[in-house]
Design a protein around this motif. Sequence first.
Motif, PDB file in Angstrom:
ATOM      1  N   THR A  98       1.037  -1.146  -0.291  1.00 46.33           N
ATOM      2  CA  THR A  98       0.042  -0.099  -0.115  1.00 46.33           C
ATOM      3  C   THR A  98       0.658   1.281  -0.005  1.00 46.33           C
ATOM      4  OG1 THR A  98      -1.788  -1.351   1.315  1.00 46.33           O
ATOM      5  CG2 THR A  98      -1.859   1.213   1.189  1.00 46.33           C
ATOM      6  N   HIS A  99       2.098   1.261   0.672  1.00 38.59           N
ATOM      7  CA  HIS A  99       2.759   2.403   0.566  1.00 38.59           C
ATOM      8  C   HIS A  99       3.576   2.472  -0.571  1.00 38.59           C
ATOM      9  CE1 HIS A  99       5.650   5.021   2.381  1.00 38.59           C
ATOM     10  NE2 HIS A  99       6.841   4.757   1.741  1.00 38.59           N
ATOM     11  N   ASP A 100       3.929   1.489  -1.113  1.00 34.57           N
ATOM     12  CA  ASP A 100       4.466   1.627  -2.696  1.00 34.57           C
ATOM     13  C   ASP A 100       3.538   2.195  -3.517  1.00 34.57           C
ATOM     14  OD1 ASP A 100       6.769   0.649  -1.568  1.00 34.57           O
ATOM     15  OD2 ASP A 100       6.464  -1.314  -2.107  1.00 34.57           O
ATOM     16  N   GLN A 101       2.151   1.908  -3.488  1.00 33.64           N
ATOM     17  CA  GLN A 101       1.302   2.177  -4.393  1.00 33.64           C
ATOM     18  C   GLN A 101       1.042   3.801  -4.081  1.00 33.64           C
ATOM     19  OE1 GLN A 101      -1.867  -0.606  -3.854  1.00 33.64           O
ATOM     20  NE2 GLN A 101      -1.797  -0.845  -6.167  1.00 33.64           N
ATOM     21  N   GLY A 102       0.759   4.146  -2.902  1.00 31.51           N
ATOM     22  CA  GLY A 102       0.611   5.699  -2.789  1.00 31.51           C
ATOM     23  C   GLY A 102       1.944   6.379  -3.090  1.00 31.51           C
ATOM     24  N   ALA A 103       3.016   6.056  -2.936  1.00 36.12           N
ATOM     25  CA  ALA A 103       4.050   6.888  -3.258  1.00 36.12           C
ATOM     26  C   ALA A 103       4.145   6.765  -5.138  1.00 36.12           C
ATOM     27  CB  ALA A 103       5.549   6.166  -2.884  1.00 36.12           C
ATOM     28  N   LEU A 104       3.957   5.719  -5.467  1.00 42.79           N
ATOM     29  CA  LEU A 104       3.844   5.784  -7.272  1.00 42.79           C
ATOM     30  C   LEU A 104       2.737   6.787  -7.605  1.00 42.79           C
ATOM     31  CD1 LEU A 104       4.486   4.586  -9.793  1.00 42.79           C
ATOM     32  CD2 LEU A 104       3.191   2.655  -9.438  1.00 42.79           C
ATOM     33  N   ALA A 105       1.587   6.720  -6.936  1.00 44.01           N
ATOM     34  CA  ALA A 105       0.372   7.818  -7.055  1.00 44.01           C
ATOM     35  C   ALA A 105       0.934   9.030  -7.114  1.00 44.01           C
ATOM     36  CB  ALA A 105      -0.749   7.325  -6.362  1.00 44.01           C
ATOM     37  N   ARG A 106       1.701   9.462  -5.898  1.00 44.00           N
ATOM     38  CA  ARG A 106       2.195  10.730  -5.850  1.00 44.00           C
ATOM     39  C   ARG A 106       2.961  11.220  -7.021  1.00 44.00           C
ATOM     40  NH1 ARG A 106       0.534  14.769  -2.590  1.00 44.00           N
ATOM     41  NH2 ARG A 106       2.552  15.365  -1.791  1.00 44.00           N
ATOM     42  N   ARG A 107       3.935  10.330  -7.247  1.00 42.81           N
ATOM     43  CA  ARG A 107       4.962  10.559  -8.504  1.00 42.81           C
ATOM     44  C   ARG A 107       4.208  10.898  -9.694  1.00 42.81           C
ATOM     45  NH1 ARG A 107       7.723   6.287  -6.046  1.00 42.81           N
ATOM     46  NH2 ARG A 107       7.316   4.858  -7.508  1.00 42.81           N
ATOM     47  N   CYS A 108       3.190   9.936  -9.934  1.00 45.68           N
ATOM     48  CA  CYS A 108       2.423  10.156 -11.288  1.00 45.68           C
ATOM     49  C   CYS A 108       1.591  11.533 -11.211  1.00 45.68           C
ATOM     50  CB  CYS A 108       1.508   9.019 -11.523  1.00 45.68           C
ATOM     51  SG  CYS A 108       2.327   7.286 -11.825  1.00 45.68           S
ATOM     52  N   GLN A 109       1.216  11.890  -9.798  1.00 47.57           N
ATOM     53  CA  GLN A 109       0.554  13.109  -9.666  1.00 47.57           C
ATOM     54  C   GLN A 109       1.319  14.408 -10.181  1.00 47.57           C
ATOM     55  OE1 GLN A 109      -0.999  14.056  -5.734  1.00 47.57           O
ATOM     56  NE2 GLN A 109      -3.168  14.579  -6.518  1.00 47.57           N
ATOM     57  N   ALA A 110       2.672  14.304  -9.741  1.00 51.12           N
ATOM     58  CA  ALA A 110       3.446  15.221 -10.020  1.00 51.12           C
ATOM     59  C   ALA A 110       3.925  15.297 -11.566  1.00 51.12           C
ATOM     60  CB  ALA A 110       4.811  15.156  -9.212  1.00 51.12           C
ATOM     61  N   ALA A 111       3.875  14.150 -12.166  1.00 43.59           N
ATOM     62  CA  ALA A 111       4.187  14.200 -13.664  1.00 43.59           C
ATOM     63  C   ALA A 111       3.041  14.470 -14.365  1.00 43.59           C
ATOM     64  CB  ALA A 111       4.653  12.757 -14.067  1.00 43.59           C
ATOM     65  N   HIS A 112       1.836  14.547 -13.957  1.00 41.91           N
ATOM     66  CA  HIS A 112       0.481  14.989 -14.506  1.00 41.91           C
ATOM     67  C   HIS A 112       0.610  16.378 -14.267  1.00 41.91           C
ATOM     68  CE1 HIS A 112      -3.620  15.312 -15.984  1.00 41.91           C
ATOM     69  NE2 HIS A 112      -4.022  15.776 -14.807  1.00 41.91           N
ATOM     70  N   ILE A 113       0.901  17.087 -13.084  1.00 41.49           N
ATOM     71  CA  ILE A 113       0.765  18.430 -13.125  1.00 41.49           C
ATOM     72  C   ILE A 113       1.941  19.136 -14.059  1.00 41.49           C
ATOM     73  CG2 ILE A 113       1.515  20.185 -11.444  1.00 41.49           C
ATOM     74  CD1 ILE A 113       0.210  18.717  -9.158  1.00 41.49           C
ATOM     75  N   ARG A 114       3.112  18.580 -14.246  1.00 41.01           N
ATOM     76  CA  ARG A 114       4.122  18.957 -15.127  1.00 41.01           C
ATOM     77  C   ARG A 114       3.511  18.859 -16.633  1.00 41.01           C
ATOM     78  NH1 ARG A 114       7.563  16.031 -11.700  1.00 41.01           N
ATOM     79  NH2 ARG A 114       7.574  14.173 -13.286  1.00 41.01           N
ATOM     80  N   ASN A 115       2.968  17.794 -16.978  1.00 39.44           N
ATOM     81  CA  ASN A 115       2.255  17.989 -18.242  1.00 39.44           C
ATOM     82  C   ASN A 115       1.273  18.949 -18.733  1.00 39.44           C
ATOM     83  OD1 ASN A 115       3.784  15.500 -18.949  1.00 39.44           O
ATOM     84  ND2 ASN A 115       2.210  13.991 -18.436  1.00 39.44           N
ATOM     85  N   LEU A 116       0.541  19.115 -17.586  1.00 44.52           N
ATOM     86  CA  LEU A 116      -0.450  20.321 -17.616  1.00 44.52           C
ATOM     87  C   LEU A 116       0.234  21.541 -17.783  1.00 44.52           C
ATOM     88  CD1 LEU A 116      -3.282  19.230 -15.046  1.00 44.52           C
ATOM     89  CD2 LEU A 116      -3.424  18.984 -17.751  1.00 44.52           C
ATOM     90  N   ASP A 117       1.254  21.724 -17.039  1.00 40.84           N
ATOM     91  CA  ASP A 117       1.870  22.903 -17.078  1.00 40.84           C
ATOM     92  C   ASP A 117       2.503  23.158 -18.482  1.00 40.84           C
ATOM     93  OD1 ASP A 117       1.666  24.022 -14.499  1.00 40.84           O
ATOM     94  OD2 ASP A 117       3.253  22.987 -13.829  1.00 40.84           O
ATOM     95  N   ALA A 118       3.102  22.254 -19.121  1.00 43.66           N
ATOM     96  CA  ALA A 118       3.720  22.495 -20.334  1.00 43.66           C
ATOM     97  C   ALA A 118       2.485  22.793 -21.594  1.00 43.66           C
ATOM     98  CB  ALA A 118       4.217  20.908 -21.035  1.00 43.66           C
TER      99      ALA A 118
END
Length: 551
Positions: A98-118
Amino acid sequence: MSGLGGGDVVGDFRGLAASFVVPGPCGVAVRDRLKHLTPQDERVLRAVGAHQGALASGDLKVRCADGLEHGAETWAARKRELTGVSSSRIAGAITKATHDQGALARRCQAAHIRNLDAGIRTLRHRLSLPLWEPGTKRTAGGYRSKGEWFRKSRRLAALEDRHTAAVADWQAGQVRVVRGGKRLLNTRHHLIQAQLTEDEWRQRWEAERWFIAADGESGKRFGNETIRVTPDGEVSVKLPAPLADLANTKHGRYILTARIGFAHRGAEWADRIEANRAVAYRIHLNTDRGRWYLTASWQRPAVQTIPLGTARARGMIGVDTNADHFAAYLLDRHGNPIGEPHRFGYDLSGTAGHRDAQIRHALTRLINWAGRAGVAAIGIEDLDFTPEKTREKHGRRKRFRQLISGMPTGKVKARLVSMAAEQGLAIVAVDPAYTSLWGAQHWQKPLATPRRKMSRHDAAGIAIGRRALGHPVRRRTAPPPHDQSDRAGHRTVQAGPGARGREGTRPPTTDRPPGGPSPSGKRKREPSASKTARDAPSTQQWVQDSLTHTG
């Protein structure tokens, strides 16, 4: 696919990042099929997977609700709650997953924000330009009509709303995770296109949400107390407390009738379990084939990377990654191309398994050729297409966007590093900026012959290899600053006497912005013919005049 990536931008010319040796792999995973399972074995595995999967789903829900309040205390509280309905080891495996899934979701969320910024930056730039404003090689121009401008303004507003919501979730620590996968969840609404019935989809969905896994423990018998595999291949599972009545042996364990034997890395696995070193196991069902598999994984000491100078000592193979092939060229330690260009093709259409097999086969051929060539390293581009995938940048070029999105750059790099480490090869990652452009400019034409067809990709492989070796891409540098004598030192990179095109007009330098002034401020010109008899051109004919008669 060269010319894309990160780095500092100076005007229109992006600065180059330093090359580095990629660290080696630190983990191993092998898989084998559980054959000849009885109906009772399958019923037990399904019951264990469903029970522990429900526990994992509830734990993930609690973890997502904690948000930024998550910490060691909340983790310990969740583990204590799960221990009563399973076991301490199973609870630890579930909370860690569960901890690994949550950490992966946070990384994907940050990548999604960067894509929206671009995307937002690109839309704002294009909307600020007049209609039909021409673009440049690096920035898009204005839109082609008022209707398109209006639609893009609406899309800008939608992206800004998504960005605001995503940033708010990020600041609150709120993530959304779908156990079983969002893609499979959405397939429920498109069963006809997926060629699935509702029962088939339900079976696949339930199987993806099962949890039959256990982390290894060093010092315990055969390296794992929950899922134990003996050296002769016997597999037994420690049942959770509510399912203890299904055990067929003492201590609440169930022994499967299947026997496993890892064909790949079997000796390494056997050495670990006989020494009671930690090995993690996972049992899962492939619903398409109706087969059960067991995956074993363990950590290994990090492979020590060799120094960059050692990697360059015996030359380099430069590899240009493209949509359907690897273009590779062998270079000696001085940066000179050797032999003919090599191509290793693959097909990225079809299923994920087919694509993975194609990539693996192409990399195997590349590594085998590198072993025969006797080099110590392979140079690749450190590609990152994250800001290049948005449709706001490439507009109607849908096929090009699909081409970039379909290139598994991260997977190729990880697999190449892992496979090369087994053969004792190092991987040198270089900045991908301008490798195709400068390779074609300086190497494509000189190396082309009637029997050798040079493409831009082959020339890019040479540029990548030279950059990995620490040499400039261009074939020769500018003359000394004072004059062409040796008073200021020899040229650092000089084409040999027999090199094709060495007497042609020097190409523009590649250590300055495109279109900028020459470092010397003087115009380049072709070398003039020699005026001495010793260095006369071979086309000149010498005629001996008759002797003058004197009397």
